[in-house]
Motif scaffolding. Structure first.
Motif, PDB file in Angstrom:
ATOM      1  N   ASN A   1       0.865  -1.166   0.000  1.00  0.00           N
ATOM      2  CA  ASN A   1       0.000   0.000   0.000  1.00  0.00           C
ATOM      3  C   ASN A   1       0.907   1.222   0.000  1.00  0.00           C
TER       4      ASN A   1
ATOM      5  N   VAL B   1       1.278   5.755  -0.719  1.00  0.00           N
ATOM      6  CA  VAL B   1       0.827   7.083  -1.115  1.00  0.00           C
ATOM      7  C   VAL B   1       2.065   7.881  -1.514  1.00  0.00           C
TER       8      VAL B   1
ATOM      9  N   THR C   1       4.806   3.856   2.498  1.00  0.00           N
ATOM     10  CA  THR C   1       4.237   2.542   2.239  1.00  0.00           C
ATOM     11  C   THR C   1       3.932   1.816   3.542  1.00  0.00           C
ATOM     12  N   TRP C   2       2.976   0.856   3.439  1.00  0.00           N
ATOM     13  CA  TRP C   2       2.629   0.049   4.594  1.00  0.00           C
ATOM     14  C   TRP C   2       2.085  -1.297   4.115  1.00  0.00           C
TER      15      TRP C   2
ATOM     16  N   ASP D   1      -7.204  -0.308   6.292  1.00  0.00           N
ATOM     17  CA  ASP D   1      -7.245   1.123   6.583  1.00  0.00           C
ATOM     18  C   ASP D   1      -5.832   1.709   6.619  1.00  0.00           C
ATOM     19  N   THR D   2      -5.732   2.979   6.272  1.00  0.00           N
ATOM     20  CA  THR D   2      -4.453   3.678   6.318  1.00  0.00           C
ATOM     21  C   THR D   2      -4.020   3.879   7.763  1.00  0.00           C
TER      22      THR D   2
ATOM     23  N   VAL E   1       0.771   7.176   9.001  1.00  0.00           N
ATOM     24  CA  VAL E   1       0.914   7.737   7.655  1.00  0.00           C
ATOM     25  C   VAL E   1       0.395   9.173   7.632  1.00  0.00           C
ATOM     26  N   THR E   2      -0.795   9.368   8.201  1.00  0.00           N
ATOM     27  CA  THR E   2      -1.368  10.716   8.254  1.00  0.00           C
ATOM     28  C   THR E   2      -0.475  11.660   9.055  1.00  0.00           C
TER      29      THR E   2
END
Length: 464
Positions: free
Chosen positions: A341, A343, A388-389, A395-396, A400-401
């Motif tokens: 995953n 962003v 990445t995760w 869920d994120t 990350v946020t």
């Protein structure tokens, strides 16, 4: 399920829309609406559009906006649908207006060095056509083989050669734009100097479809350099050292056309993806290209690389070897996204601050436990940290946020921006007040209201 309207039913709206779209097509089948309403690769609140309009003329665009005004429907303009920031996903119950089929090169002027194109012309196709006549189209985003000129203009797309030739806005001379009320504006022209009136051409570049719909563009074409370009690949101990070497190359009078950086994590990902060994004893890699080459050029390049202890340096003017180096760069995103995953972010700082920002990102990686891959256009301070995760997590993760917020804040503290070339879309529009300040943020909304008082064009994008 059929959408319900208090004053009109959906069939009445679609029938009227079909009457207005005289050259293109109006599609309302479930398959088209699912495919065109949102991108599966971007997380978001996916909702279907009421209709998908495949415009083939300016009249189709005007007819779509006539319908939208009459029924108070949102309109999202799509081009080649390569947005990375939820900039072209549908608004529930609205209309998607695609300009991808408006894809003709209307004029290629070799003598004066410009082309007039419709918005659906693919960036790479225009460049190939120009090269047949000894010219080239300079902007080269990573989506060059896929993205259209209209979308590039709407987002002010950058790319690998931005350090030398600028972003899209530096290569546009004029536009034709349809406003929300249907008026057709002709902005700019065919000359490189234009001083009459306010510069509305630049206002629409990067406006992300919120002020009007781009239906034609006049863009610069540049002559191909006389000498063979020199391309190089060099490895450094770490990203901060690479950033210092990049700054030296940029300011040495060499006028590099490309300065691309990749950190150790990125090199390792490419090695895993392509079974190569780039990461061995290397903390960062720099790919560079210089278009105008002399003996002095090569001498200065070697001196700078030696000063910053570059290793495994490869310099070449051979086209096949250069293609291999570019393929190495192009493997970056597939390698990073493989099995993760992710962003990918987009920030830019003054080049003198790049080393500090990179060091901060590396510290964030240690603090959060996230795997962060940092790469980008080091020559103009524009980097793309990719967080990445675990692929199995639905869920994120909150980290990350948190990391993104800290990263954005640091970039702004260093005098930078949190959107260098990928646009704002819906992913960053809440940061307008932070980056721009309350006065400029308010003025942005006033400009939006002037051009689109009913707020039907790409609502909630660019500004929130």
């Amino acid at each position: 399920m059929e959408l319900k309207f208090s004053a009109f039913d959906s069939k009445e709206i679609i029938d009227f829309l079909k009457e207005q779209v005289v050259d293109g097509e109006v599609k309302v089948d479930a398959q088209t609406l699912q495919t065109q309403s949102y991108s599966e690769r971007l997380a978001g609140n996916h909702q279907p559009a009421l209709a998908f309009v495949e415009a083939k003329s300016i009249a189709d665009v005007q007819g779509t906006l006539t319908t939208a005004r009459k029924y108070h429907l949102p309109v999202v303009t799509q081009n080649r649908f390569t947005s990375t920031v939820i900039g072209a996903d549908a608004v529930s119950g609205g209309i998607i207006l695609s300009t991808a089929k408006m894809n003709q090169v209307l004029e290629l002027n070799i003598e004066d060095g410009y082309a007039i194109v419709q918005p659906g012309v693919v960036n790479g196709d225009l460049d190939k056509l120009a090269r047949k006549h000894g010219l080239f189209y300079a902007p080269d985003p990573a989506s060059k083989p896929l993205s259209g000129i209209g979308g590039n203009i709407g987002t002010n797309a950058g790319g690998l050669s931005g350090v030398r030739y600028g972003s899209t806005r530096d290569n546009v001379l004029g536009l034709k734009v349809v406003l929300a009320d249907g008026r057709l504006l002709e902005l700019g022209g065919k000359t490189s100097k234009q001083a009459f009136g306010y510069n509305l051409t630049q206002l629409f570049i990067g406006s992300e479809g919120t002020l009007g719909v781009i239906v034609e563009a006049t863009v610069k074409l540049l002559p191909l350099p006389l000498s063979k370009p020199l391309m190089g690949l060099a490895f450094f101990a770490d990203m901060p050292t690479l950033a210092q070497a990049t700054s030296a190359l940029r300011m040495a009078g060499l006028y590099p056309a490309m300065l691309e950086a990749m950190d150790a994590n990125t090199l390792q990902a490419i090695d895993e993806f392509k079974q190569t060994h780039y990461a061995t004893n290397a903390g960062a890699a720099l790919i560079f290209r210089i278009d105008m080459v002399t003996e002095q050029t090569v001498k200065v390049v070697k001196q700078i690389l030696a000063k910053y202890h570059a290793q495994n340096v490869e310099l070449t003017d051979d086209e096949e070897k250069q293609a291999t180096i570019i393929a190495f760069r192009q493997a970056m995103l597939p390698a990073i996204f493989n099995g993760r995953n992710a962003v990918m972010e987009d920030m830019a700082v003054p080049t003198s601050k790049l080393a500090e920002l990179v060091a901060y990102i590396q510290q964030l990686e240690k603090e959060t436990g996230l795997r962060i891959f940092t790469a980008g256009h080091a020559g103009d301070g524009n980097i793309h940290p990719t967080l990445t995760w675990d692929k199995n997590l639905k869920d994120t993760p909150p980290t990350v946020t948190l990391a993104l917020r800290k990263m954005f804040t640091k970039a702004l503290e260093l005098g930078g921006t949190i959107s260098g070339e990928h646009a704002v879309g819906m992913l960053k529009n809440q940061w307008n007040n932070v980056e721009l300040g309350p006065d400029l943020d308010y003025l942005q909304h006033q400009i939006k209201a002037l051009f689109d008082p009913m707020n039907i064009l790409n609502p909630k994008r660019k500004i929130n």
